[in-house]
Write an enzyme that holds these catalytic residues in place. Structure first.
Site, short mmCIF file in Angstrom:
data_model
loop_
_atom_site.label_atom_id
_atom_site.label_comp_id
_atom_site.label_asym_id
_atom_site.label_seq_id
_atom_site.Cartn_x
_atom_site.Cartn_y
_atom_site.Cartn_z
CB SER A 16 -0.96 0.05 1.20
OG SER A 16 -1.72 -1.11 1.26
CE LYS A 19 3.81 -2.37 -6.30
NZ LYS A 19 3.80 -3.17 -5.12
N GLY A 20 0.87 2.27 -7.69
CA GLY A 20 -0.03 2.64 -8.79
C GLY A 20 0.02 4.13 -9.07
CB ILE A 21 -0.14 7.10 -6.81
CG1 ILE A 21 -1.48 6.64 -6.20
CG2 ILE A 21 -0.10 8.61 -6.96
CD1 ILE A 21 -2.69 6.98 -7.00
CD GLU A 152 2.37 -15.16 -2.68
OE1 GLU A 152 3.39 -14.57 -2.23
OE2 GLU A 152 1.49 -15.62 -1.96
N PRO A 192 15.11 -0.17 6.68
CG PRO A 192 12.98 0.08 7.61
CD PRO A 192 14.35 0.68 7.63
CB CYS A 382 -24.40 -1.15 -12.11
SG CYS A 382 -24.35 -2.69 -13.07
CG HIS A 508 -20.12 0.23 -13.85
ND1 HIS A 508 -20.14 0.25 -12.48
CD2 HIS A 508 -20.68 -0.94 -14.22
CE1 HIS A 508 -20.68 -0.88 -12.04
NE2 HIS A 508 -21.01 -1.62 -13.08
CD GLU A 510 -18.57 3.41 -11.95
OE1 GLU A 510 -19.47 3.91 -12.66
OE2 GLU A 510 -18.69 2.29 -11.41
N1 GLN Z 1 -25.79 -7.42 -9.47
C1 GLN Z 1 -26.25 -6.69 -10.61
C2 GLN Z 1 -26.13 -7.48 -11.90
O1 GLN Z 1 -25.39 -8.41 -11.98
C3 GLN Z 1 -25.55 -5.34 -10.73
C4 GLN Z 1 -24.08 -5.44 -10.95
C5 GLN Z 1 -23.34 -4.14 -10.67
O2 GLN Z 1 -23.82 -3.28 -9.95
N2 GLN Z 1 -22.15 -4.01 -11.21
O3 GLN Z 1 -26.77 -7.16 -12.87
#
Ligand code: GLN
Length: 535
Positions: A16, A19-21, A152, A192, A382, A508, A510
Site C-alpha cells: 500500500s 506504486k499505482g500512483i 509469489e 528497511p 448498475c 458504469h 465512473e
Molecule cells: N448485481 C447486478 C447485476 O449483476 C448489478 C451489478 C453491478 O452493480 N455491477 O446485474
C-alpha cells in the site's frame, strides 16, 4: 525514438505504498514530454482476474473497454494519463499459468518438462514485450504487485532480471520503499530501505531509481546515505512525501526531476522540463474550492477502495464545479424507513452504488424512495439503477413484490431480469456483460442534454437487465427509458424528468471519468446537487 523502453516498478518494505500512483505519475510526466506510453499491472495472485474477488479483499474491480475485469490501479492509470487500457494491461499469475498450461496441453512445448524457469518466466517476458510492440510504445511501465520478498513475486522478479540483462539501458527498475519515522527516537529510519534493496540485489536486480515514501521530509543527508548504501545515483533517489491529494504527485515528482532521471538512465536525451498546464489548472482550481457539496454514497462496503472510481469521479466533478466534494458513506444494510431521514439529512445529492448479492439491497430501495419523494438529486449506477427501478415498480406502479431476479427468482414482477444468454452460465468468472457497449440516447431527454450527443459508449459489468415488458408502464408513470443499446434494445438509462436529477445507468460511467476529461453525468449531477444545496 523507435525502440520501446521498459520501466519496472517494484515495491518493498510494506504494501500500500502507492506504486499505482507513482506508475501513473511517471506515465503522466513522460506523456507530457511527448512520449507514447502505456502502463501495465502484474498481480501475483492465482485468480485469473479480480472479477470474483470480494471488494474487501482487493477494493474495486476496474473494467477496461475490451471487457477485462482488472485491478483498481488501472483506474489510476486511465485517470492520470487519459489513455485507455486493455486486457493486455492487466495480468495475474493465474493467467500466466493458464496460458502456459493451455500451451502444454496443445503440445506446444514438444515433450519438454514445463518449469517456472524458463516457461513461466518466458510467458511473463512475452506479455511485457508484446504490449510494447502492440502500439509501438516508447515506454511500457510495468508495475509488479506485492512486495519484494513475497514468494509469489519471485517469477516476476526473475523475468525482470532477465529483461534488464537482455535489454541493457532499455530496461530500468524503479523501486518504491518506505522510510518510517520513529517518534520516540525522533528519527527517520532508512534501514528497511537498505534491506529491501539488498533483497532485490540478492535476486540479481540493481534498482536504477529509488522512490522513498515518507510522512516527513527527507533531508539531503538521508538521500546521500541511501544513494551510497544502495548503489544508486543521488539524482535518482527521490522522495514521495504525503500530499493532500494524489493528483499532486506528478508535480512533486517532476520538481524532483524523476522523469529526467528516468530518461537519463534509459539513455534518452533530456529536453527542458515541460509545463503541466491543464493539470496545474485542475489542481489550482481544486485548492481554491472551499465551499462543500455533500454527497451520500449508499452502499454496503465501508472501505475507501471499494468504490474508488465513483469517489474519484465525484471528487473531480466537484473541482470542475468549484466545490469540494465531501463524500458521506451511508451503509445500506443499516438504512430503514425509520432512520432514512436522519441518515440522509444534510446531503445535497445521493449516489446509489453498484453491487452484487442480497445484502443491503432493501436499504438502497429505501434510499431511492426517500430521495425520489423528497426530490433530492439521485444517481443510481448498475445495481443502483436496478434498485431505483425496483422502488418505482413497488411504490408507483403498485407491485409490492417487484424485484430483480437476482434477489427473488419467483417474483411475478421481475422488473429486473436475467439476460437470456446468462441463464445457463455455470462459470462465474469473466462471464458477465463486460466492457464497452453502444447506447443511443433519446433526443431532448435530460441524459441527452447532459451528454450533448445521442450516441455514446459506456462500460458494463452485470448479468441482470431492465425487463422491457414493463417499459410502457414505467413511461406512462413518469420514469423514462431514455438510453438503449441499438442492437439488443436493452435499457441503459432511466430518468424521471419531473424531478431535479433522478437518473439511473445500467453501465458504469465512473470508469471513463479522468482528471482532464471529467464525465458529463458526474459534472451535471454535482452541479445540480450544488443548486439543490443553495435552495
Ligand atoms: N448485481 C447486478 C447485476 O449483476 C448489478 C451489478 C453491478 O452493480 N455491477 O446485474
Amino acid at each position: 525514438m523507435t525502440e520501446t523502453k521498459y520501466i519496472f516498478v517494484t515495491g518493498g518494505v510494506v504494501s500500500s505504498l502507492g506504486k499505482g500512483i507513482i506508475s501513473s505519475s511517471i506515465g503522466k510526466l513522460l506523456q507530457a514530454r511527448g512520449y507514447n506510453i502505456t502502463i501495465q499491472k502484474f498481480d501475483p495472485y492465482i485468480n485469473i482476474d479480480p472479477g470474483t474477488l470480494n471488494p474487501y479483499e482487493h477494493g474495486e474491480c476496474y473494467v477496461t473497454v475490451d471487457g477485462m475485469e482488472t485491478d483498481l490501479d488501472l483506474g489510476h492509470y486511465e485517470r492520470f494519463t487519459g489513455i485507455q487500457t486493455t486486457k493486455a494491461n492487466s495480468m495475474t499469475t493465474g493467467r500466466i499459468y493458464k496460458s502456459v498450461i493451455d500451451k502444454e496441453r496443445r503440445g506446444d512445448y514438444l515433450g519438454k518438462t514445463i518449469q517456472v524457469v524458463p516457461h513461466i518466466t518466458d510467458e511473463i517476458k512475452r506479455n511485457i514485450k508484446q504490449l510494447g510492440l502492440k502500439h509501438n510504445y516508447d515506454f511500457v511501465i510495468t508495475e509488479i504487485g506485492g512486495t519484494i520478498g513475497d514468494i509469489e513475486s519471485a517469477p516476476f522478479l526473475e523475468a525482470i532480471r532477465q529483461l534488464k540483462w537482455e535489454l541493457g539501458k532499455k530496461a530500468i527498475n524503479l523501486h518504491l520503499t518506505y522510510v518510517p519515522y520513529l517518534n520516540a527516537a525522533g528519527e527517520l529510519k532508512t534501514k528497511p530501505t537498505q534491506h529491501s534493496v539488498k533483497e532485490l540485489q540478492s535476486v540479481g536486480i540493481q534498482p536504477d531509481i529509488l522512490v522513498m515514501r515518507t510522512e516527513k521530509h527527507l533531508g539531503e543527508d538521508i538521500r546521500k546515505k541511501v544513494a551510497a548504501f544502495c548503489n544508486v545515483d543521488l539524482d535518482c533517489v527521490v522522495q514521495s512525501e504525503d500530499l493532500p491529494s494524489i493528483y499532486e504527485v506528478p508535480i512533486n515528482m517532476q520538481q524532483q526531476g524523476l522523469d529526467a532521471a528516468i530518461l537519463r538512465k534509459c539513455g534518452e536525451e533530456v529536453k527542458p522540463t515541460p509545463e503541466l498546464g491543464p493539470w496545474k489548472e485542475f489542481l489550482d482550481r481544486r485548492n481554491r474550492a472551499t465551499e462543500e457539496v455533500n454527497i451520500g454514497l449508499v452502499g454496503k462496503y465501508d472501505l475507501q477502495d471499494a468504490y474508488k472510481s465513483i469517489r474519484e469521479s465525484l471528487s473531480q466533478a466537484g473541482t470542475y464545479n468549484d466545490h469540494k466534494t465531501v463524500i458521506h458513506f451511508v451503509n445500506s444494510e443499516e438504512l430503514t424507513k425509520d432512520n432514512v431521514e436522519e441518515k440522509l439529512e444534510g446531503l445535497d445529492g445521493v449516489m446509489i452504488c453498484p453491487g452484487f448479492g442480497q445484502r443491503g439491497i432493501e436499504g438502497k430501495i429505501v434510499a431511492a424512495h426517500y430521495t425520489r419523494t423528497h426530490d433530492i438529486p439521485t444517481f443510481g449506477i448498475c445495481l443502483g439503477m436496478q434498485m431505483i427501478v425496483t422502488e418505482f415498480a413497488r411504490n408507483v406502479l403498485g407491485y409490492a413484490d417487484a424485484n430483480s431476479r437476482e434477489f427473488d427468482e419467483k417474483t411475478p414482477h421481475n422488473v429486473i431480469d436475467i439476460m437470456e444468454e446468462q441463464k445457463n452460465i455455470t462459470n462465474m468468472g469473466g462471464t458477465m456483460r463486460l466492457g464497452a457497449y453502444e447506447c443511443v440516447i433519446r433526443q431532448n431527454s435530460r441524459a441527452c442534454n447532459i451528454y450533448k450527443q445521442e450516441y455514446i459508449q459506456e462500460r458494463h459489468r452485470h448479468r441482470y437487465e431492465f425487463n422491457n415488458d414493463y417499459e410502457k408502464e414505467f413511461e406512462r408513470n413518469g420514469m423514462l427509458c431514455v438510453g438503449r443499446n441499438p442492437e439488443s434494445d436493452l435499457v441503459e438509462i432511466v430518468e424521471i424528468p419531473s424531478l431535479k436529477w433522478y437518473i439511473g445507468t445500467q453501465f458504469h460511467p465512473e470508469y471513463q471519468s479522468t482528471v482532464l476529461k471529467p464525465h458529463p453525468l458526474f459534472l451535471d449531477f454535482i452541479k445540480t446537487a450544488i443548486e439543490n444545496k443553495k435552495k
